[in-house]
Design a protein around this motif. Sequence first.
Motif, mmCIF file in Angstrom:
data_model
loop_
_atom_site.group_PDB
_atom_site.id
_atom_site.type_symbol
_atom_site.label_atom_id
_atom_site.label_comp_id
_atom_site.label_asym_id
_atom_site.label_seq_id
_atom_site.Cartn_x
_atom_site.Cartn_y
_atom_site.Cartn_z
ATOM 1 N N LEU A 266 -5.110 -1.921 -9.867
ATOM 2 C CA LEU A 266 -4.509 -0.320 -10.250
ATOM 3 C C LEU A 266 -4.962 -1.848 -11.755
ATOM 4 N N PHE A 267 -4.847 -2.968 -11.836
ATOM 5 C CA PHE A 267 -5.511 -3.186 -12.864
ATOM 6 C C PHE A 267 -6.516 -4.330 -12.974
ATOM 7 N N TRP A 268 -7.590 -5.089 -13.983
ATOM 8 C CA TRP A 268 -8.038 -6.406 -13.957
ATOM 9 C C TRP A 268 -8.074 -6.234 -15.446
ATOM 10 N N LYS A 269 -7.190 -7.385 -15.900
ATOM 11 C CA LYS A 269 -7.458 -8.143 -16.817
ATOM 12 C C LYS A 269 -6.992 -7.166 -18.023
ATOM 13 N N VAL A 270 -5.832 -8.419 -18.492
ATOM 14 C CA VAL A 270 -4.977 -7.901 -20.085
ATOM 15 C C VAL A 270 -4.495 -8.501 -20.639
ATOM 16 N N ALA A 271 -4.592 -7.983 -22.037
ATOM 17 C CA ALA A 271 -4.772 -8.357 -23.184
ATOM 18 C C ALA A 271 -3.357 -9.025 -23.328
ATOM 19 N N THR A 279 -5.047 -9.704 -11.694
ATOM 20 C CA THR A 279 -5.389 -8.391 -11.268
ATOM 21 C C THR A 279 -4.616 -8.295 -10.731
ATOM 22 N N PHE A 280 -4.210 -6.994 -10.450
ATOM 23 C CA PHE A 280 -3.611 -6.061 -9.273
ATOM 24 C C PHE A 280 -3.883 -4.875 -8.300
ATOM 25 N N GLY A 281 -2.892 -4.856 -7.663
ATOM 26 C CA GLY A 281 -2.880 -3.925 -6.566
ATOM 27 C C GLY A 281 -2.304 -3.567 -5.766
ATOM 28 N N ARG A 282 -1.924 -2.816 -4.500
ATOM 29 C CA ARG A 282 -1.758 -2.328 -3.385
ATOM 30 C C ARG A 282 -2.002 -1.656 -2.764
ATOM 31 N N LEU A 283 -1.884 -2.548 -1.786
ATOM 32 C CA LEU A 283 -2.266 -1.919 0.130
ATOM 33 C C LEU A 283 -0.911 -0.831 0.573
ATOM 34 N N GLY A 284 -0.824 -0.019 0.510
ATOM 35 C CA GLY A 284 0.619 0.898 1.123
ATOM 36 C C GLY A 284 1.127 0.549 0.610
ATOM 37 N N GLU A 285 2.681 -0.758 0.851
ATOM 38 C CA GLU A 285 3.933 -1.198 -0.053
ATOM 39 C C GLU A 285 3.678 -2.964 -0.069
ATOM 40 N N ARG A 286 2.556 -3.170 -0.238
ATOM 41 C CA ARG A 286 2.358 -4.407 0.039
ATOM 42 C C ARG A 286 1.317 -4.737 -1.380
ATOM 43 N N LEU A 287 1.906 -5.852 -2.660
ATOM 44 C CA LEU A 287 1.500 -6.332 -3.739
ATOM 45 C C LEU A 287 0.389 -7.474 -3.902
ATOM 46 N N PHE A 288 -0.759 -7.146 -4.635
ATOM 47 C CA PHE A 288 -1.629 -7.955 -4.704
ATOM 48 C C PHE A 288 -1.441 -7.896 -5.809
ATOM 49 N N PHE A 289 -1.567 -10.044 -5.980
ATOM 50 C CA PHE A 289 -1.116 -9.965 -7.781
ATOM 51 C C PHE A 289 -2.682 -10.986 -7.534
ATOM 52 N N GLY A 290 -3.982 -11.111 -8.377
ATOM 53 C CA GLY A 290 -5.135 -12.307 -8.160
ATOM 54 C C GLY A 290 -4.489 -13.013 -9.381
ATOM 55 N N LEU A 291 -3.927 -13.852 -9.080
ATOM 56 C CA LEU A 291 -4.239 -14.842 -10.382
ATOM 57 C C LEU A 291 -5.027 -15.954 -11.029
ATOM 58 N N PRO A 292 -5.250 -15.891 -12.086
ATOM 59 C CA PRO A 292 -6.333 -16.575 -12.578
ATOM 60 C C PRO A 292 -6.237 -18.098 -12.065
ATOM 61 N N GLY A 293 -6.968 -18.946 -11.834
ATOM 62 C CA GLY A 293 -6.808 -20.266 -11.623
ATOM 63 C C GLY A 293 -6.160 -21.628 -12.352
ATOM 64 N N ASN A 294 -6.402 -21.498 -13.784
ATOM 65 C CA ASN A 294 -5.784 -22.235 -14.582
ATOM 66 C C ASN A 294 -4.547 -22.144 -13.880
#
Length: 408
Positions: A266-271, A279-294
């Motif tokens: 749904l998005f990658w990179k936020v200002a 980064t953020f996405g979904r598969l069905g009702e499941r949510l995925f947050f790809g958080l930066p490592g820092n």
Amino acid sequence: MISVGDALACVLDATPRLGTERLSLVEACGRVAAETVTSARAVPNAANAAMDGYALRHADAAAPGARLRVVGVIPAGTVRTEAVAAGTAVKIFTGSAVPPGADAVVKVEDTEEQGGVVTVRVAVPPGNNIRSAGEDVAPGQAVLAPGAVIGPADVGVLASVGRSTVVVHRRPRVTILSTGSELVEVDEPIGPGQVVNSNAYALAAAVREAGGEPVVLPIVRDDPGAVRAGLAQAMLGDVVLSSGGVSVGDFDFVKEALDEARVERLFWKVAQKPGKPLTFGRLGERLFFGLPGNPVSALVCFYVYVRPALRKLSGHARLHLPVVEATLAVATRKAADLTEFIRVRLTDGPDGPVATPASSQSSGVLTGLGAGAALLVGPAAERQLPAGGRYPVVVVDGDGLARTVPAF
Ligand code: AMP
Ligand code: MG
């Protein structure tokens, strides 16, 4: 690049409310109700004494100095069915059911008993010191509505109407997947170039504090196959939090693995700073947050995006951390064109809270986000924030709020 406001709206739009479960009362404290509870009974179920004293007919004690014959005693938990006749009184205790015939209770401090006769030193109005049946809850009254956050008093009310369990929204299960070939476990020896997997701990703690159920998965190396396998394991969560591997480096495989798993991005990179590669996405009702490592970026993204999503999943209406307006103590440079979350401490000033930035704003310096920290929101359009400027501040740790001692 998406703005912070749009990214947050996108996250909340994609976030459902979870299903329900039935819990015992104390377990349910802090959860969000998912049913209406209607009382079948009155609480209290009978008119009862609000004081230790004497139950009597008020007409017998309309003027001070009445003398009444004491014809019985009603200890708490017992019931007297015999009516109180004119010219008599019955000794009664707080909580005891008022006997038939009596319409007032005079407290023991206003009486004197001698030889089976009580002298009432005051005039007693009708209804005096009687708690009526149903004063707290009437039969048929709703005592809990869907969406209510259950607190200790609600737990007490539910118990008093005879409910030992209640249906609430489920807590989100959150899988935490740390990626990075440099990562070692907390109790392993650490070599040059290695880093303790502190994100797993910080995120698990944050998930728990937000009312979720964290599940920490083993560290995943920077290898496409390993990331893919780790992600497959993480699928048991309602929410998947990965950390690391979402930048544009040669070893950043998280986005690719999400794409392969058919997670809708749904998005990658936020200002924003820190946390731009979120980064953020979904598969069905499941949510995925790809958080930066820092570590700072991961936690700031948690507070701004993940926490509200967890609250929504849990059924809460209030999703966000409290925000106060504070005066910036010193002029502060910020990143151009990015919303910057500046780590500050709040203190009490003459015109409300004053925000003093932490000495380092590096996204590797986690100590500045420790106890008492708050995040001043520097607007994307500004480059230099003047001393004395008023800005919104997200209160991460409620104990860090400028406090005064309540005037008891
Ligand atoms: P990355 O987002 O993978 O490029 O990582 C950015 C920085 O965060 C690097 O310095 C990593 O060593 C550090 N980092 C990544 N993952 C973790 C973690 N799980 N715990 C602590 N630091 C991490
Ligand atoms: Mg990495």
